[in-house]
Motif scaffolding. Structure first.
Motif, PDB file in Angstrom:
ATOM      1  N   VAL A   1       9.843  -0.471  -0.359  1.00  0.00           N
ATOM      2  CA  VAL A   1      10.552  -1.480   0.429  1.00  0.00           C
ATOM      3  C   VAL A   1      12.043  -1.202   0.296  1.00  0.00           C
ATOM      4  CG1 VAL A   1      11.009  -3.932   0.751  1.00  0.00           C
ATOM      5  CG2 VAL A   1       8.717  -3.169   0.059  1.00  0.00           C
ATOM      6  N   ALA A   2      12.623  -0.656   1.344  1.00  0.00           N
ATOM      7  CA  ALA A   2      14.032  -0.255   1.317  1.00  0.00           C
ATOM      8  C   ALA A   2      14.938  -1.475   1.385  1.00  0.00           C
ATOM      9  CB  ALA A   2      14.324   0.692   2.479  1.00  0.00           C
ATOM     10  N   ASN A   3      16.027  -1.453   0.615  1.00  0.00           N
ATOM     11  CA  ASN A   3      17.023  -2.522   0.698  1.00  0.00           C
ATOM     12  C   ASN A   3      18.436  -1.977   0.861  1.00  0.00           C
ATOM     13  OD1 ASN A   3      17.594  -1.678  -2.006  1.00  0.00           O
ATOM     14  ND2 ASN A   3      16.046  -3.117  -2.766  1.00  0.00           N
TER      15      ASN A   3
ATOM     16  N   ASP B   1      11.921  -1.259   9.925  1.00  0.00           N
ATOM     17  CA  ASP B   1      12.260  -2.226   8.882  1.00  0.00           C
ATOM     18  C   ASP B   1      10.990  -2.947   8.439  1.00  0.00           C
ATOM     19  OD1 ASP B   1      13.643  -3.757   7.104  1.00  0.00           O
ATOM     20  OD2 ASP B   1      14.568  -5.077   8.608  1.00  0.00           O
ATOM     21  N   THR B   2      10.187  -2.240   7.669  1.00  0.00           N
ATOM     22  CA  THR B   2       8.905  -2.744   7.200  1.00  0.00           C
ATOM     23  C   THR B   2       8.543  -2.042   5.895  1.00  0.00           C
ATOM     24  OG1 THR B   2       6.575  -3.062   7.839  1.00  0.00           O
ATOM     25  CG2 THR B   2       7.613  -0.992   8.474  1.00  0.00           C
ATOM     26  N   PRO B   3       7.689  -2.611   5.071  1.00  0.00           N
ATOM     27  CA  PRO B   3       7.234  -1.877   3.873  1.00  0.00           C
ATOM     28  C   PRO B   3       6.503  -0.603   4.264  1.00  0.00           C
ATOM     29  CG  PRO B   3       6.729  -4.211   3.684  1.00  0.00           C
ATOM     30  CD  PRO B   3       7.176  -3.995   5.095  1.00  0.00           C
ATOM     31  N   HIS B   4       6.713   0.475   3.509  1.00  0.00           N
ATOM     32  CA  HIS B   4       6.124   1.775   3.842  1.00  0.00           C
ATOM     33  C   HIS B   4       5.090   2.159   2.786  1.00  0.00           C
ATOM     34  CE1 HIS B   4       9.123   2.123   6.952  1.00  0.00           C
ATOM     35  NE2 HIS B   4      10.050   1.838   6.062  1.00  0.00           N
TER      36      HIS B   4
ATOM     37  N   ASP C   1      12.710  -0.900  -3.524  1.00  0.00           N
ATOM     38  CA  ASP C   1      11.839  -1.494  -4.533  1.00  0.00           C
ATOM     39  C   ASP C   1      10.422  -0.938  -4.412  1.00  0.00           C
ATOM     40  OD1 ASP C   1      13.657  -3.396  -5.763  1.00  0.00           O
ATOM     41  OD2 ASP C   1      13.581  -4.479  -3.860  1.00  0.00           O
ATOM     42  N   LEU C   2       9.687  -1.029  -5.515  1.00  0.00           N
ATOM     43  CA  LEU C   2       8.268  -0.662  -5.528  1.00  0.00           C
ATOM     44  C   LEU C   2       7.429  -1.933  -5.521  1.00  0.00           C
ATOM     45  CD1 LEU C   2       5.814   1.179  -5.885  1.00  0.00           C
ATOM     46  CD2 LEU C   2       6.300   1.230  -8.346  1.00  0.00           C
ATOM     47  N   TRP C   3       6.604  -2.068  -4.491  1.00  0.00           N
ATOM     48  CA  TRP C   3       5.669  -3.183  -4.393  1.00  0.00           C
ATOM     49  C   TRP C   3       4.254  -2.642  -4.550  1.00  0.00           C
ATOM     50  CZ3 TRP C   3       6.475  -8.412  -2.132  1.00  0.00           C
ATOM     51  CH2 TRP C   3       7.826  -8.785  -2.152  1.00  0.00           C
ATOM     52  N   ASP C   4       3.413  -3.428  -5.214  1.00  0.00           N
ATOM     53  CA  ASP C   4       2.041  -2.970  -5.401  1.00  0.00           C
ATOM     54  C   ASP C   4       1.153  -3.420  -4.244  1.00  0.00           C
ATOM     55  OD1 ASP C   4       1.449  -5.653  -5.862  1.00  0.00           O
ATOM     56  OD2 ASP C   4       1.302  -5.435  -8.019  1.00  0.00           O
ATOM     57  N   VAL C   5      -0.137  -3.097  -4.323  1.00  0.00           N
ATOM     58  CA  VAL C   5      -1.099  -3.482  -3.288  1.00  0.00           C
ATOM     59  C   VAL C   5      -1.643  -4.876  -3.591  1.00  0.00           C
ATOM     60  CG1 VAL C   5      -1.777  -1.139  -2.681  1.00  0.00           C
ATOM     61  CG2 VAL C   5      -2.907  -2.280  -4.591  1.00  0.00           C
ATOM     62  N   TYR C   6      -2.228  -5.479  -2.588  1.00  0.00           N
ATOM     63  CA  TYR C   6      -2.802  -6.811  -2.754  1.00  0.00           C
ATOM     64  C   TYR C   6      -4.034  -6.734  -3.654  1.00  0.00           C
ATOM     65  CZ  TYR C   6      -5.243 -11.146  -1.673  1.00  0.00           C
ATOM     66  OH  TYR C   6      -5.913 -12.339  -1.765  1.00  0.00           O
ATOM     67  N   ILE C   7      -4.021  -7.507  -4.724  1.00  0.00           N
ATOM     68  CA  ILE C   7      -5.128  -7.533  -5.678  1.00  0.00           C
ATOM     69  C   ILE C   7      -5.943  -8.810  -5.461  1.00  0.00           C
ATOM     70  CG2 ILE C   7      -5.795  -7.407  -8.104  1.00  0.00           C
ATOM     71  CD1 ILE C   7      -4.310  -4.951  -7.075  1.00  0.00           C
ATOM     72  N   ARG C   8      -7.245  -8.644  -5.284  1.00  0.00           N
ATOM     73  CA  ARG C   8      -8.114  -9.797  -5.082  1.00  0.00           C
ATOM     74  C   ARG C   8      -8.302 -10.580  -6.386  1.00  0.00           C
ATOM     75  NH1 ARG C   8     -12.657  -6.278  -2.379  1.00  0.00           N
ATOM     76  NH2 ARG C   8     -13.597  -6.796  -4.391  1.00  0.00           N
ATOM     77  N   ARG C   9      -8.938 -11.717  -6.284  1.00  0.00           N
ATOM     78  CA  ARG C   9      -9.152 -12.546  -7.467  1.00  0.00           C
ATOM     79  C   ARG C   9     -10.030 -11.851  -8.505  1.00  0.00           C
ATOM     80  NH1 ARG C   9     -10.190 -18.713  -5.139  1.00  0.00           N
ATOM     81  NH2 ARG C   9      -8.118 -18.989  -4.192  1.00  0.00           N
ATOM     82  N   ASP C  10     -10.903 -10.959  -8.019  1.00  0.00           N
ATOM     83  CA  ASP C  10     -11.779 -10.255  -8.964  1.00  0.00           C
ATOM     84  C   ASP C  10     -11.114  -9.029  -9.564  1.00  0.00           C
ATOM     85  OD1 ASP C  10     -11.721  -8.551  -6.830  1.00  0.00           O
ATOM     86  OD2 ASP C  10     -13.872  -8.553  -6.441  1.00  0.00           O
TER      87      ASP C  10
ATOM     88  N   SER D   1      -4.422  -0.923   2.398  1.00  0.00           N
ATOM     89  CA  SER D   1      -4.457  -2.151   1.617  1.00  0.00           C
ATOM     90  C   SER D   1      -3.207  -2.965   1.903  1.00  0.00           C
ATOM     91  CB  SER D   1      -4.540  -1.823   0.128  1.00  0.00           C
ATOM     92  OG  SER D   1      -4.492  -2.999  -0.639  1.00  0.00           O
ATOM     93  N   PRO D   2      -3.323  -4.284   2.076  1.00  0.00           N
ATOM     94  CA  PRO D   2      -2.137  -5.121   2.313  1.00  0.00           C
ATOM     95  C   PRO D   2      -1.163  -5.039   1.143  1.00  0.00           C
ATOM     96  CG  PRO D   2      -4.168  -6.330   2.787  1.00  0.00           C
ATOM     97  CD  PRO D   2      -4.569  -5.061   2.100  1.00  0.00           C
ATOM     98  N   ILE D   3       0.085  -5.315   1.435  1.00  0.00           N
ATOM     99  CA  ILE D   3       1.107  -5.291   0.392  1.00  0.00           C
ATOM    100  C   ILE D   3       0.894  -6.461  -0.558  1.00  0.00           C
ATOM    101  CG2 ILE D   3       2.763  -6.638   1.745  1.00  0.00           C
ATOM    102  CD1 ILE D   3       4.980  -4.853   0.527  1.00  0.00           C
ATOM    103  N   GLY D   4       1.204  -6.234  -1.829  1.00  0.00           N
ATOM    104  CA  GLY D   4       1.018  -7.259  -2.851  1.00  0.00           C
ATOM    105  C   GLY D   4       2.326  -7.867  -3.300  1.00  0.00           C
ATOM    106  N   GLN D   5       2.679  -7.639  -4.570  1.00  0.00           N
ATOM    107  CA  GLN D   5       3.866  -8.248  -5.155  1.00  0.00           C
ATOM    108  C   GLN D   5       4.857  -7.177  -5.620  1.00  0.00           C
ATOM    109  OE1 GLN D   5       2.315 -10.676  -8.343  1.00  0.00           O
ATOM    110  NE2 GLN D   5       1.761 -12.344  -6.965  1.00  0.00           N
ATOM    111  N   HIS D   6       6.101  -7.612  -5.771  1.00  0.00           N
ATOM    112  CA  HIS D   6       7.133  -6.717  -6.303  1.00  0.00           C
ATOM    113  C   HIS D   6       6.811  -6.402  -7.765  1.00  0.00           C
ATOM    114  CE1 HIS D   6      11.592  -6.036  -7.506  1.00  0.00           C
ATOM    115  NE2 HIS D   6      11.001  -4.892  -7.186  1.00  0.00           N
ATOM    116  N   THR D   7       6.799  -5.130  -8.111  1.00  0.00           N
ATOM    117  CA  THR D   7       6.456  -4.716  -9.471  1.00  0.00           C
ATOM    118  C   THR D   7       7.590  -4.958 -10.463  1.00  0.00           C
ATOM    119  OG1 THR D   7       7.260  -2.458  -9.118  1.00  0.00           O
ATOM    120  CG2 THR D   7       4.933  -2.914  -8.580  1.00  0.00           C
TER     121      THR D   7
END
Length: 208
Positions: A65-67, A77-80, A99-108, A117-123
């Motif tokens: 995610v470029a800033n 202008d989107t996460p790559h 920044d480095l963002w991780d992938v979306y992690i399911r509840r399991d 995989s959808p984008i998750g959270q900022h690492t």
């Protein structure tokens, strides 16, 4: 860029090169192995890159995610999404460009590995940094954008790399306004300089 073993002679030459005004781009685990190809847990060019190795990213793909405004030139202008290895690094003297963002992690605790995989959270870690070392500059890319571009052909990654090259090179020998399929070959011959432009459009693979 992902040259995992760098001997002392080469390391000293690269440090001197950047110190005197050269540009360097390094990625993933460059210079983190010894002569027996064992992990050292740190970058040989740590001072030049301005980052310290903290660990490795646990998933098969992640997001850049470029800033930085210059990094966003000619890029959506989107996460790559980048497929392949990532590292966790901490900046010491380098500035963060992305920044480095991780992938979306399911509840399991699982995630979608087979596709986008959808984008998750900022690492909390950077994915791209820029360090000023002496008169030169050094860029560090935490993800394998080269392998990912080869496999996934995401043109944004190519333009991100092009922007990074522009950042570290103070004066280009030649600039070209042409499609990406045009290759430039610069050659010096005695007292003249020759420029070859090779158009790769329409090339057929040679098999057999």
């Amino acid at each position: 860029p992902d040259q995992r073993y760098i001997g002392k002679e080469l390391a000293d030459a690269l440090e001197k090169f950047v110190l005197n005004g050269g540009g360097l781009i390094s990625s993933v685990l460059t210079g983190t192995q010894d002569e027996a190809y064992r992990s050292t847990g740190k970058f040989t060019l740590e001072n030049v890159l301005g980052v310290k190795l903290s660990g490795t990213y646990p998933y098969t793909n992640g997001y850049i995610v470029a800033n930085d405004k210059s990094l966003k030139e000619r890029v959506l202008d989107t996460p790559h999404q980048v497929w392949g290895e990532f590292t966790y690094v901490q900046a010491t003297t380098a500035e963060k460009l992305a920044d480095l963002w991780d992938v979306y992690i399911r509840r399991d605790g699982a995630y979608y590995q087979g596709g986008s995989s959808p984008i998750g959270q900022h690492t909390g870690y950077p994915s791209i940094t820029l360090n000023r070392f002496g008169k030169g500059k050094a860029v560090y890319i935490a993800g394998d954008i080269f392998g990912s571009y080869t496999v996934r052909n995401n043109w944004n990654l190519k333009n991100i790399f092009g922007n990074l090259v522009d950042m570290v090179i103070s004066e280009a020998l030649i600039t070209l306004d042409a499609p990406g399929n045009v290759e430039v070959v610069l050659k010096k011959q005695e007292d003249r300089t020759m420029v070859h432009l090779i158009n790769h459009v329409g090339e057929r693979s040679m098999k057999g």
